[in-house]
Design an enzyme around this catalytic site. Structure first.
Site: not given
Length: 356
Positions: A27, A31, A40, A77, A154
């Site tokens: 990552r 963020r 974003r 993703d 998921y």
């Protein structure tokens, strides 16, 4: 396509001599960077950011402008494949990914087919090509996918879970149905990663985020074996160079030996297993990647340098180590602390490669 000017990562993944231990961060485009948050906002949504190749390329490159990292990892993703299968991926603020149409019966599972990576997932390949063009061979690009088991978890749950009761219930009650799902996903992940390699990815990583929630026997059958089937189908030579494969199971320390036998080139470790122990257990069969606790980046710079030194000392002399965190960087980490980490890895690791 030209070879990388800085190929430390590719060499270390193949256990070849390097001048310093390569470092990249899971990552690393994310963020914690203010420039990512600005992009974003421009994108309007996380999915739009992922599905707009120019923006995905932009955020992939952002950490490289700040830090002398040894690899770029494609911004995307892990759930792009089930989204391409029509399950309706969306993101709920504060809760993470969710599917509008989770798999709740055998009929919906039997209906699935392998998506065409150049059609339904063409935006990912376009981003790979853009990033390779912009990198101009400076450092290698890593492509990735979620593991078949993680995707299945998921897809059946419909979202993240504390217990994974639905997918594990399927595992115990109707294992043949889960096997069908994992077979389709193994083919899908292999096709997806091969398309990324064809588009320019120079190494690929399989993220098995939820393999660690399984019992030993269930892990081997429902997580490890599908990943091995993926690896067996992968393109392993591109641009006259081997394409390394990294396998990472969060919470997978109990199965290092089995992971090393899958045909992968490297095994990623979380912070719950010491590198010295892992090296004793797998020997020189695979490179080891990891494994600083991401929370160490909340400490002051001298403590970060100390923690880096301890990880490097655990592995010791020789190649076959790629420095990374034991999982993804947390979004509230100070970017300056990442710079301290990267510089410390390069500076402190050279002593372990003096004879290389």
């Amino acid at each position: 396509m030209t070879e990388s000017n800085n190929d430390r990562l590719l060499r270390a993944l193949l256990r070849e001599p390097v001048d310093a231990t390569p470092v990249w961060i899971m990552r690393q485009a994310g963020r914690y960077l203010p420039e990512y948050r600005a992009t974003r906002r421009r994108a309007g949504s996380f999915l739009n950011l992922c599905k707009t190749p120019e923006l995905a390329c932009e955020v992939t490159l952002q950490p490289l402008a700040r830090f002398p990292l040894d690899a770029a990892i494609l911004f995307s993703d892990i759930l792009t494949i089930p989204d391409a299968m029509g399950l309706g991926l969306h993101f709920v603020h504060g809760e993470g990914p969710s599917f509008e149409r989770p798999l709740r019966d055998a009929t919906s599972i039997r209906r699935l087919s392998v998506p065409d990576p150049e059609e339904e997932l063409g935006y990912v390949m376009a981003a790979v090509r853009l990033v390779r063009r912009e990198l101009m061979g400076r450092i290698p690009l890593i492509g990735f996918s979620g593991s078949p088991w993680t995707l299945a978890a998921y897809m059946v749950e419909g979202h993240g879970s504390d217990t994974f009761a639905k997918v594990k219930g399927l595992l115990y009650d109707q294992p043949e149905i889960l096997r069908q799902l994992l077979n389709v996903l193994s083919g899908s992940v292999a096709a997806y990663l091969n398309a990324q390699i064809d588009a320019g990815a120079q190494a690929v990583m399989i993220f098995d985020t939820w393999g660690g929630v399984l019992s030993p026997s269930a892990y081997r059958e429902f997580s490890l074996e599908p990943m091995q089937r993926v690896i067996e189908q992968l393109t392993r030579l591109s641009d006259r160079r081997r394409v390394p494969v990294i396998l990472f199971t969060k919470g997978g320390g109990a199965w290092l030996e089995a992971m090393a036998e899958t045909g992968c080139d490297a095994v990623g470790l979380d912070w719950t297993v010491g590198l010295d122990e892992a090296r004793r257990r797998v020997g020189n069969r695979v490179t080891l990647q990891g494994n600083l606790d991401p929370c160490a980046l909340y400490s002051r710079p001298d403590r970060i340098k100390q923690a880096v030194g301890e990880i490097l000392a655990q592995f010791g002399h020789g190649s076959g180590h790629v420095f990374n965190l034991g999982h993804g960087i947390h979004p509230d980490v100070d970017p300056a602390h990442v710079g301290v980490l990267v510089d410390a890895v390069h500076a402190l690791s050279r002593q372990y490669h003096a004879s290389s």
